[in-house]
Design a protein around this motif. Structure first.
Motif, mmCIF file in Angstrom:
data_model
loop_
_atom_site.group_PDB
_atom_site.id
_atom_site.type_symbol
_atom_site.label_atom_id
_atom_site.label_comp_id
_atom_site.label_asym_id
_atom_site.label_seq_id
_atom_site.Cartn_x
_atom_site.Cartn_y
_atom_site.Cartn_z
ATOM 1 N N ALA A 25 0.701 -1.288 -0.145
ATOM 2 C CA ALA A 25 0.127 -0.270 -0.125
ATOM 3 C C ALA A 25 0.854 0.795 -0.322
ATOM 4 N N ALA A 26 2.151 1.481 0.315
ATOM 5 C CA ALA A 26 3.024 2.282 0.715
ATOM 6 C C ALA A 26 3.264 2.579 -0.871
ATOM 7 N N TYR A 27 3.707 1.737 -1.796
ATOM 8 C CA TYR A 27 3.465 2.295 -2.910
ATOM 9 C C TYR A 27 2.186 2.440 -3.965
ATOM 10 N N HIS A 28 1.306 2.573 -3.542
ATOM 11 C CA HIS A 28 0.295 2.950 -4.247
ATOM 12 C C HIS A 28 -1.078 3.302 -3.574
ATOM 13 N N GLN A 29 -1.100 4.755 -3.329
ATOM 14 C CA GLN A 29 -1.454 5.826 -2.476
ATOM 15 C C GLN A 29 -2.316 6.433 -3.391
ATOM 16 N N LYS A 138 8.457 3.912 -7.504
ATOM 17 C CA LYS A 138 8.691 2.616 -7.925
ATOM 18 C C LYS A 138 7.996 1.810 -8.071
ATOM 19 N N PRO A 139 7.845 0.131 -8.469
ATOM 20 C CA PRO A 139 6.498 -0.676 -8.621
ATOM 21 C C PRO A 139 7.432 -1.370 -6.958
ATOM 22 N N ALA A 140 7.018 -2.133 -6.307
ATOM 23 C CA ALA A 140 6.575 -2.666 -4.752
ATOM 24 C C ALA A 140 7.751 -3.154 -4.855
ATOM 25 N N PHE A 141 8.083 -4.349 -6.137
ATOM 26 C CA PHE A 141 8.503 -5.482 -6.216
ATOM 27 C C PHE A 141 10.030 -4.761 -6.553
ATOM 28 N N MET A 142 10.245 -3.888 -6.901
ATOM 29 C CA MET A 142 11.679 -3.620 -7.338
ATOM 30 C C MET A 142 11.966 -3.692 -6.195
ATOM 31 N N ASP A 143 11.882 -3.548 -4.448
ATOM 32 C CA ASP A 143 12.752 -3.208 -3.634
ATOM 33 C C ASP A 143 12.152 -4.516 -2.845
ATOM 34 N N ASN A 144 11.499 -5.365 -3.355
ATOM 35 C CA ASN A 144 10.808 -6.659 -2.788
ATOM 36 C C ASN A 144 10.185 -7.305 -3.633
ATOM 37 N N LEU A 145 10.553 -8.316 -4.039
ATOM 38 C CA LEU A 145 10.163 -9.278 -5.602
ATOM 39 C C LEU A 145 8.490 -10.104 -5.713
ATOM 40 N N CYS A 146 8.906 -10.405 -3.684
ATOM 41 C CA CYS A 146 7.673 -10.819 -3.584
ATOM 42 C C CYS A 146 6.159 -9.991 -3.339
ATOM 43 N N GLN A 147 6.750 -9.464 -3.507
ATOM 44 C CA GLN A 147 5.498 -8.310 -3.753
ATOM 45 C C GLN A 147 4.112 -7.814 -4.836
#
Length: 181
Positions: A25-29, A138-147
């Motif tokens: 959610a932090a990446y999708h406000q 940036k997309p959340a998966f760039m910090d955590n691929l499991c996202q």
């Protein structure tokens, strides 16, 4: 064998849906980002199902399936472990996508099937990146691929929130004052 042991340990220690959804959610406000994801995520899932559908698994006289079916089953088991109510709502969507993907991939990698995969994959990611362009993040998966795996369940939760359902889950993810879709 070491790979299975690692995966088993990861499953036992997996984060709760709420923890993963808070990170996502932090990446999708931005509401527009979530709308682009509601289009992009199912398109990407469909394209990957088409690709995996090309790979058949056959044991003569026992069963015949493909990697798309197995991958969908594994994903749904994972989603049910995270939140059974959301997973129950997601299951028919995944089955419909799987049926559509099987239509494209049942005869192997035909011209139509391959081009469908390519076009849908590019289109889906286009929606995703356009949403993040609007978001400015940036997309959340760039910090955590499991996202990338949590996106379908998160979007189903957003649909429930839009319908005024599961408000306690919404508060756990966003806090008390967050307005979502």
């Amino acid at each position: 064998m070491l790979c299975f042991k690692y995966l088993y340990q990861k499953i036992l220690k997996m984060k709760s849906f709420i923890e993963q959804a808070q990170f996502y959610a932090a990446y999708h406000q931005n509401i527009q980002t979530r709308y682009t994801h509601m289009a992009g995520v199912p398109i990407i899932i469909l394209s990957i199902m088409i690709l995996l559908g090309f790979i058949k698994i056959i044991m003569p006289g026992v069963f015949a399936t493909n990697l798309a079916c197995l991958g969908t089953l594994i994903a749904l088991i994972y989603y049910f472990r995270l939140n059974w109510q959301l997973a129950l709502a997601l299951t028919p969507i995944m089955i419909i996508l799987l049926l559509i993907a099987n239509w494209f991939s049942q005869d192997g990698p035909t011209t139509l099937g391959v081009w469908s995969f390519v076009i849908l994959f590019i289109l889906g990611w286009g929606f995703q990146f356009y949403g993040h362009y609007l978001e400015g993040k940036k997309p959340a998966f760039m910090d955590n691929l499991c996202q990338a795996l949590i996106a379908p369940l998160y979007l189903v939760a957003e649909l429930f929130f839009m319908a005024g359902l599961m408000q306690s889950l919404k508060k756990q993810i966003y806090g008390t004052e967050k307005d979502t879709l």
